[in-house]
Each structure stands twice: as C-alpha cells, then as structure tokens.
Design a protein around this motif. Structure first.
Motif, PDB file in Angstrom:
ATOM      1  N   GLU A 524       0.843  -1.197   0.000  1.00  0.00           N
ATOM      2  CA  GLU A 524       0.000   0.000   0.000  1.00  0.00           C
ATOM      3  C   GLU A 524       0.879   1.248   0.000  1.00  0.00           C
ATOM      4  O   GLU A 524       1.921   1.301   0.658  1.00  0.00           O
ATOM      5  CB  GLU A 524      -0.904   0.017   1.238  1.00  0.00           C
ATOM      6  N   ALA A 525       0.421   2.265  -0.726  1.00  0.00           N
ATOM      7  CA  ALA A 525       1.132   3.547  -0.721  1.00  0.00           C
ATOM      8  C   ALA A 525       0.970   4.236   0.625  1.00  0.00           C
ATOM      9  O   ALA A 525      -0.009   3.995   1.352  1.00  0.00           O
ATOM     10  CB  ALA A 525       0.596   4.439  -1.835  1.00  0.00           C
ATOM     11  N   ILE A 526       1.934   5.075   0.986  1.00  0.00           N
ATOM     12  CA  ILE A 526       1.843   5.843   2.226  1.00  0.00           C
ATOM     13  C   ILE A 526       2.118   7.317   1.914  1.00  0.00           C
ATOM     14  O   ILE A 526       2.682   7.663   0.867  1.00  0.00           O
ATOM     15  CB  ILE A 526       2.832   5.345   3.297  1.00  0.00           C
ATOM     16  N   SER A 527       1.716   8.186   2.832  1.00  0.00           N
ATOM     17  CA  SER A 527       1.986   9.611   2.691  1.00  0.00           C
ATOM     18  C   SER A 527       3.348   9.936   3.288  1.00  0.00           C
ATOM     19  O   SER A 527       3.702   9.442   4.360  1.00  0.00           O
ATOM     20  CB  SER A 527       0.909  10.428   3.407  1.00  0.00           C
ATOM     21  N   LEU A 528       4.079  10.796   2.594  1.00  0.00           N
ATOM     22  CA  LEU A 528       5.347  11.279   3.118  1.00  0.00           C
ATOM     23  C   LEU A 528       5.102  12.442   4.065  1.00  0.00           C
ATOM     24  O   LEU A 528       4.028  13.060   4.043  1.00  0.00           O
ATOM     25  CB  LEU A 528       6.248  11.718   1.967  1.00  0.00           C
ATOM     26  N   PRO A 529       6.076  12.781   4.910  1.00  0.00           N
ATOM     27  CA  PRO A 529       5.886  13.898   5.838  1.00  0.00           C
ATOM     28  C   PRO A 529       5.578  15.195   5.094  1.00  0.00           C
ATOM     29  O   PRO A 529       6.051  15.424   3.975  1.00  0.00           O
ATOM     30  CB  PRO A 529       7.236  13.981   6.567  1.00  0.00           C
ATOM     31  N   ASP A 530       4.792  16.036   5.728  1.00  0.00           N
ATOM     32  CA  ASP A 530       4.452  17.325   5.123  1.00  0.00           C
ATOM     33  C   ASP A 530       5.718  18.117   4.820  1.00  0.00           C
ATOM     34  O   ASP A 530       6.644  18.182   5.637  1.00  0.00           O
ATOM     35  CB  ASP A 530       3.570  18.138   6.073  1.00  0.00           C
ATOM     36  N   GLY A 531       5.732  18.714   3.637  1.00  0.00           N
ATOM     37  CA  GLY A 531       6.861  19.563   3.264  1.00  0.00           C
ATOM     38  C   GLY A 531       8.133  18.814   2.946  1.00  0.00           C
ATOM     39  O   GLY A 531       9.205  19.421   2.866  1.00  0.00           O
ATOM     40  N   ALA A 532       8.040  17.500   2.760  1.00  0.00           N
ATOM     41  CA  ALA A 532       9.236  16.699   2.509  1.00  0.00           C
ATOM     42  C   ALA A 532       9.901  17.109   1.207  1.00  0.00           C
ATOM     43  O   ALA A 532       9.238  17.242   0.171  1.00  0.00           O
ATOM     44  CB  ALA A 532       8.869  15.216   2.467  1.00  0.00           C
ATOM     45  N   GLU A 533      11.208  17.307   1.263  1.00  0.00           N
ATOM     46  CA  GLU A 533      11.977  17.619   0.057  1.00  0.00           C
ATOM     47  C   GLU A 533      12.664  16.349  -0.408  1.00  0.00           C
ATOM     48  O   GLU A 533      13.581  15.838   0.258  1.00  0.00           O
ATOM     49  CB  GLU A 533      13.020  18.701   0.348  1.00  0.00           C
ATOM     50  N   ILE A 534      12.210  15.826  -1.538  1.00  0.00           N
ATOM     51  CA  ILE A 534      12.777  14.591  -2.065  1.00  0.00           C
ATOM     52  C   ILE A 534      14.076  14.896  -2.790  1.00  0.00           C
ATOM     53  O   ILE A 534      14.106  15.692  -3.732  1.00  0.00           O
ATOM     54  CB  ILE A 534      11.771  13.894  -3.012  1.00  0.00           C
ATOM     55  N   VAL A 535      15.135  14.266  -2.339  1.00  0.00           N
ATOM     56  CA  VAL A 535      16.447  14.452  -2.965  1.00  0.00           C
ATOM     57  C   VAL A 535      16.669  13.404  -4.051  1.00  0.00           C
ATOM     58  O   VAL A 535      17.217  13.695  -5.113  1.00  0.00           O
ATOM     59  CB  VAL A 535      17.564  14.395  -1.904  1.00  0.00           C
ATOM     60  N   VAL A 536      16.253  12.196  -3.790  1.00  0.00           N
ATOM     61  CA  VAL A 536      16.363  11.120  -4.775  1.00  0.00           C
ATOM     62  C   VAL A 536      15.242  10.122  -4.492  1.00  0.00           C
ATOM     63  O   VAL A 536      14.857   9.920  -3.330  1.00  0.00           O
ATOM     64  CB  VAL A 536      17.755  10.443  -4.716  1.00  0.00           C
ATOM     65  N   ALA A 537      14.705   9.534  -5.551  1.00  0.00           N
ATOM     66  CA  ALA A 537      13.633   8.547  -5.423  1.00  0.00           C
ATOM     67  C   ALA A 537      13.936   7.380  -6.352  1.00  0.00           C
ATOM     68  O   ALA A 537      14.367   7.571  -7.493  1.00  0.00           O
ATOM     69  CB  ALA A 537      12.288   9.162  -5.775  1.00  0.00           C
ATOM     70  N   SER A 538      13.710   6.155  -5.867  1.00  0.00           N
ATOM     71  CA  SER A 538      14.018   4.972  -6.675  1.00  0.00           C
ATOM     72  C   SER A 538      13.013   4.765  -7.795  1.00  0.00           C
ATOM     73  O   SER A 538      13.308   4.116  -8.799  1.00  0.00           O
ATOM     74  CB  SER A 538      14.081   3.728  -5.784  1.00  0.00           C
ATOM     75  N   SER A 539      11.791   5.292  -7.642  1.00  0.00           N
ATOM     76  CA  SER A 539      10.738   5.256  -8.655  1.00  0.00           C
ATOM     77  C   SER A 539       9.967   6.566  -8.555  1.00  0.00           C
ATOM     78  O   SER A 539      10.069   7.264  -7.542  1.00  0.00           O
ATOM     79  CB  SER A 539       9.801   4.056  -8.435  1.00  0.00           C
TER      80      SER A 539
END
Length: 556
Positions: A524-539
């Motif tokens: 299942e998908a989940i929510s990331l923390p509010d305001g999260a700055e993604i630096v790198v993502a595998s997908s």
C-alpha cells in the motif's frame, strides 16, 4: 598515517570474463577492463574487485588456479595487469584481487607432483589425501557431499593401474583442497600475497575464507536440506535472533583465524592500507564478526543481508544485528545485494518460491519473477543499502538494472553445478552473462565482435549503458546520484537512527549525514511527511505519496 578508506568504500566487483572484451574473442580481458575504467570513475565507485584472472584450466571460471602468480592468456598478460592497475590508480580507483586459498586446480604443479608421488610423501601432504574405507579402500573416507553436487572425494589411480588413495575437494573434482596444517602451503601463500602486494594491489578478496581448516578426524556430516550450498543459513526472520547452526566439519573451524592473523601482519608491513575481505558464509553474524577482529581481516561479506527478502521487518532486524555484530569488534558493516554466485537481485527480490543460494534459476524454475516488480524492488533495495553506514559492494551490471538471464540454452551452460547435478540445479551462469555497453554494437559493445562466452539475451539492448547515461530516470542515473550523495555527505561513516511512527512495512531511518530514508516494502502507498523535500527517489513519486516498492531520500 592511515586513511582506513575501506570503512566506507563502495567496491565494484568485476567478473573479468563478462565485463569487457578488448580483442573480440568473446571473453572479457584485462585490456577491456582498462578501456572501461572511465565509466567506473564516472559512476563514482572507490575500488574494484576482480574475480580470478590467474592461469587456470577454467573448469570453474578461474576459481581453479594453476598458477597464482601469472595471468591466464584468456585475460592477457602481467603487463596488461600492470597497465590496468596503473590506470585505475591514476583515476583514484583501488584494485582488489581475488585469492583462492582453499584449493588449487588439479593442473597445479603441486597436485601433479602429488599424484605422481606415493602415499605418505611430502608432495601429497600439501593436499588432503586419505586411504579409503571398506575391505579394499573402495569407499570414500567419509560421507561429505560437494558444494557442486556429488561426493567430496575422488579416488586416484596408482602408477601400476590399481586404485589408490582418495583426495578431498569441497568443490569440483578438478579443485583439490590444500591441507592448511602443512607449513609448505602457508609459506607458499605468503609468497603469493607478497607477489601481488609488491605489484601494488590494494588488497585481496579471500575466496571460501571459512573453508581452509577441516575438523580433526574428518568426521561424517550430513547438512540440513534447507541450507545454502556455501554453508550459510537462511535470512533472519523478523524479531528473531539467529542461533548458531551446527558447524559443518569443513566450514568455519577455529584454526582459520591464526592463518588470517598471519596474513594481516604481513599486509601491515606494506604502506597504503591494503585490505583483506572475507568470503565467509558463517552464521550467526556474531560468529562472522570473528573474521574481522582488529588483528585479522578488515571486512567480511554480509551474506545475512544479501539473503534477506524485501521485507521491512526482516531488513530492520538484519541491519541492527549487522551493525551491532561488526561494531563489537571495531569493524565496519558491509552490505551487498548481488555477486557472481547468487541470482541477481533485480530478479531474486521478486521470486515467489524458495530458491537456495547456488541453485540458480532457469526456464523450468517455479516462482519465476515478474521483471517489472523485480527491477522496482532492486532499485528500492539499493537505495536503502547505499544510505547505510559501512562499506557497500556492487556487482557489475546491477547499476544497469540487469536481471538474471533465465532462458540460457542448456547446451550453453558452463557452471559445474549444472553438470554435477545432471541439470537439476541451473547454477550461476545466469548472473555471469556479459554485460551490455552499447545498444547497437555487436555483443552490445561487450567486445568488437558478436561473440560472447555465454549468450546475451535478445532483449537486453535497453539495458545498455549508452541508453541510460543521459536518461535521468534510468537505473544508471539512480546509482550515480546515490553514490555522489553518499560520498558528498559521508554516509558510509554516518550513524543510523530508526524513525518511529511508520508502519510495519516501512523501513525509515535518519542518517547523521543529513537524510531521512524511507523505503516502502509493503503493498500500500503511504503519505510522506508534510513539506518533505525529495532528494532522490528509486521510482516516480507524486503528491507526496510513496508507492509500494519505492525508496526516497529526503532532506532531513
């Protein structure tokens, strides 16, 4: 002054016959490696480890060594090695060579002399020869079974044509085991170590480092049916601390440690932080840590981690156990997901049936992986691994997302396991297929001709490096980004802190290097923390929703 570079290094395994072929004969070689070093420098690795390139009949892809101090003509010459080493060092890449001390080839001059000598001779004392059991010595000295299938003993024929003694071989019949209680053997390997250290190598990966000493008396032993071929157990179950399994009499005997203390003192005579890295399939991790005590080896492969499924609870368990066990002796944890002996993790992590180490997969294997799921999980698992403190090992081609080559024709297979089990186990050929460099070139750029010693899958063009290097979403770009961030933020030397509040299917931790790492191993998908700055993502991630089989690095 010591840099202890190995504590946080990313070390890239090269399987020479399958990396790059300079002369077009279909076999990778040292000159081919030299030509591709710019690509490895661009990837951002710290060192390369070369599987054996020594003189060998190649009955086990070079792990059957006939001369430890020369290069097999298949791969080039000592001058080619020296040129490769110099070029690697000029690019800031250290070089580790693979040493095979448990056994030699049956073509080694020592073993040929042993066969020609009588029972009880000094020549035979360098190997493990024994009289057989039964009225006429017709039965092997014990019941041990070879890692490659079949018995672990082969009977010799004396000069007069009558049956003679038996010799021990943990692996193939062409790989007789040395007797490491013999001082001739110990002194010979000191000579071999010095030969390569004097040439400038940065260390040794020690093959079968847990196998050199056998229990006194060579007692009978029947291994558990569920065990892997190299003596390792299975991955840690969530919340369970592994108990030490029964130790086979040919693995992990206490006597190996004095050998490595001797080797360590020899390496310490040389400047430049030369290292020893153990291939030791030993359970549990607390026992494995004995190989890397301060006066022994520097690193040991973490096969408990490699064998852990894509399961968050299991990963948390093995990461904690690894850090604790290695830290207890002052050594770094190591992390590895693929190598030349296991199903590539872009396939293995999506298998739906049990597959023991060394068995391999092929067309008739049950539970074959979905390649899309496998690659997503591989990218996610690597994104977790490269954020962990310690040293990481990569296997050539994983940075391209290569899966296991499943549909190899039976008549193309070369692994001794395939032959010694009469095709019941596919063995390791599927992870050893020559890797692709250019989509439109013969052999995908592996070499200047269309030849390759194992056939390359017809659908591998999109994995080629030239198709990925300028694609920001490619697996190659993901690896390059992860390695750059790991290096810039010294993640290999950081501390890991688990983050509470995430579900059982989530791996979530913060590094002292400035990142929050969240891996979703659930469905299942989940929510990331509010305001999260993604630096790198595998997908791909959108709207701060982390899909299954995806890992992100967030700015802490």
């Amino acid at each position: 002054m010591t840099t202890e570079w190995w504590r946080s290094a990313v070390i890239y395994q090269i399987y020479p016959r399958s990396f790059a072929d300079a002369n077009g004969d279909g076999m990778g070689d040292l000159a081919g490696i030299t030509s591709r070093l710019p690509s490895l420098q661009a990837l951002g690795i710290d060192a390369i480890w070369l599987s054996p390139f020594f003189t060998s009949p190649q009955r086990d892809a070079g792990y059957d060594v006939a001369d430890y101090c020369d290069v097999d003509p298949l791969f080039g010459t000592l001058a080619d090695f020296d040129a490769m080493l110099a070029e690697a060092h000029a690019r800031g890449i250290r070089v580790i060579v693979d040493l095979v001390p448990n056994h030699s080839s049956d073509q080694h001059v020592w073993f040929q002399a042993a066969l020609a000598a009588p029972a009880g001779s000094p020549e035979r004392a360098r190997y493990i020869f024994r009289d057989g059991l039964g009225a006429n010595g017709e039965l092997p000295p014990n019941n041990w079974e070879s890692v490659f299938g079949g018995g672990m003993w082969t009977r010799t024929t004396d000069a007069d044509g009558t049956p003679g003694q038996w010799y021990l071989h943990i692996f193939d019949t062409t790989q007789p085991d040395f007797d490491w209680t013999n001082e001739d053997v110990r002194e010979e390997f000191r000579r071999i170590l010095r030969f390569w250290l004097d040439r400038g190598v940065d260390g040794f990966r020690v093959d079968v480092a847990h196998g050199l000493i056998k229990a006194d008396g060579l007692p009978d032993y029947t291994p558990p049916a569920e065990g892997g071929s190299m003596g390792g157990g299975t991955a840690l179950e969530p919340g369970i601390t592994a108990e030490a399994p029964a130790t086979p009499p040919y693995w992990a005997q206490d006597g190996v440690h004095e050998i490595y203390r001797d080797w360590r003192s020899l390496l310490d005579e040389y400047s430049g932080d030369r290292i020893l890295a153990a291939e030791a399939w030993v359970d549990p991790l607390e026992k494995l840590a004995r190989w890397v005590r301060p006066d022994e080896m520097h690193q040991s492969f973490n096969f408990a981690y490699l064998e852990t499924p894509w399961n968050a609870a299991a990963l948390r368990t093995v990461i904690d156990a690894s850090i604790a066990a290695f830290r207890s002796v002052g050594a770094p944890s190591t992390w590895v997901l693929s190598n030349h002996d296991v199903v590539r993790h872009a396939s293995r992590l999506a298998l739906t049936a049990e597959n023991l180490q060394g068995h391999g997969i092929g067309p008739k294997t049950t539970g074959l992986p979905d390649p899309v799921v496998g690659l997503r999980r591989a990218r996610a698992a690597t994104s977790v691994m490269l954020a962990l403190p310690g040293s990481s090992y990569l296997y050539q081609g994983e940075e391209l997302g290569l899966p296991e080559a499943i549909d190899l024709p039976d008549d193309a297979r070369q692994d001794p396991t395939w032959f010694r089990t009469n095709g019941e186990r596919y063995g390791r050929d599927g992870c050893r297929v020559p890797i692709p460099w250019e989509a439109d070139a013969p052999s995908y750029g592996f070499g200047p001709s269309a030849r390759s010693w194992l056939p390359q899958p017809a659908d591998w063009a999109h994995f080629a490096r030239d198709q990925q290097v300028d694609d920001p979403d490619s697996t190659l770009s993901l690896y390059t980004d992860l390695l750059r961030l790991r290096r810039e933020h010294a993640l290999g030397l950081s501390e890991l802190t688990w983050l509470p509040g995430y579900g059982d299917d989530i791996v979530a931790f913060q590094t002292s290097g400035g990142f929050v790492v969240i891996g979703n191993a659930g469905s299942e998908a989940i929510s990331l923390p509010d305001g999260a700055e993604i630096v790198v993502a595998s997908s791909p991630v959108s709207d701060s929703i982390l899909p299954p089989d995806t890992t992100v690095w967030l700015r802490a």
